[in-house]
Design an enzyme around this catalytic site. Structure first.
Site, PDB file in Angstrom:
ATOM      1  N   PRO A 137       0.735  -1.340  -0.069  1.00 44.08           N
ATOM      2  CA  PRO A 137       0.054   0.055  -0.031  1.00 44.08           C
ATOM      3  C   PRO A 137       0.794   1.392   0.104  1.00 44.08           C
ATOM      4  O   PRO A 137       0.662   1.866   0.897  1.00 44.08           O
ATOM      5  CB  PRO A 137      -0.949  -0.319   1.122  1.00 44.08           C
ATOM      6  N   CYS A 138       1.322   1.455  -1.095  1.00 41.38           N
ATOM      7  CA  CYS A 138       2.322   2.754  -1.199  1.00 41.38           C
ATOM      8  C   CYS A 138       1.429   3.885  -1.189  1.00 41.38           C
ATOM      9  O   CYS A 138       1.768   4.935  -0.776  1.00 41.38           O
ATOM     10  CB  CYS A 138       3.350   2.819  -2.277  1.00 41.38           C
TER      11      CYS A 138
END
Length: 179
Positions: A137-138
């Site tokens: 989940p950048c």
DNA sequence: GCTTTAGACGTAT
DNA sequence: ATACGTCTAAAGC
């Protein structure tokens, strides 16, 4: 020169409401690459193709692509993945990022500190090469002043994903949840 | 509030 | 060696 014994990648896609999602899966069954939503199936596939020399297209892993799609729309999904071949630093960064809980954010600085580094910018660089957007989940990594920051798929997309997770954004800044 | 400036450091070329 | 990056902090407008 003989052959290319590079692992073959299976590409599967999933479509919802005109958006196409694609994943590339290794022989071992690990997702090694995924695309952000694209307007055409071909674009989504191309995104995966770029990273592998040998591939085939099949619907075998469509469920994974579907899960990526669900994550995009804010569903909390667990993926079993294997962070691919990259330097130690990059790997550490991505590992740290993948620990960010659903619905929360961290800053680039916090990520750097978590791995005992001051390389804030390098963290950004490492994250920009994340092969698994949404899965790692950048999009939950933001700037220190809580403005959203950049994103491979554009800031708008980043904001949308965050909103889908229930994170409130006002004027481009993360708003702390009030409860 | 916004813009510039220098700093820190991994990676690509 | 050099330049750049999903950055930060400090300084000036």
């Amino acid at each position: 020169m003989s052959k290319n014994h590079r692992a073959e990648v299976t590409i599967s896609t999933y479509e919802l409401d005109g958006l196409y999602f694609a994943v590339g899966v290794s022989k071992e069954g690990n997702i090694i690459k995924c695309s952000l939503p694209k307007e055409s199936k071909q674009n989504a596939i191309n995104e995966i193709k770029k990273t592998c020399s040998s591939f085939k297209i099949s619907n075998k892993y469509q469920k994974y692509a579907k899960n990526v799609c669900k994550s995009y729309y804010g569903e909390k999904i667990h993926f079993n993945i294997d962070i691919p071949d990259m330097g130690d630093f990059q790997k550490e960064v991505l590992q740290e990022v993948s620990k960010i809980p659903y619905g929360e954010v961290r800053t680039y600085k916090q990520i750097a500190e978590a791995i005992n580094s001051k390389a804030y910018r390098a963290v950004g660089t490492a994250i920009s090469k994340n092969p698994l957007p949404l899965i790692i989940p950048c999009h939950r990594v933001v700037k220190s002043d809580l403005s959203v920051g950049d994103f491979f798929g554009g800031m708008e997309m980043k904001k949308e994903i965050l909103k889908n997770e229930g994170i409130c954004i006002v004027k481009g800044k993360i708003k702390k949840k009030v409860d």
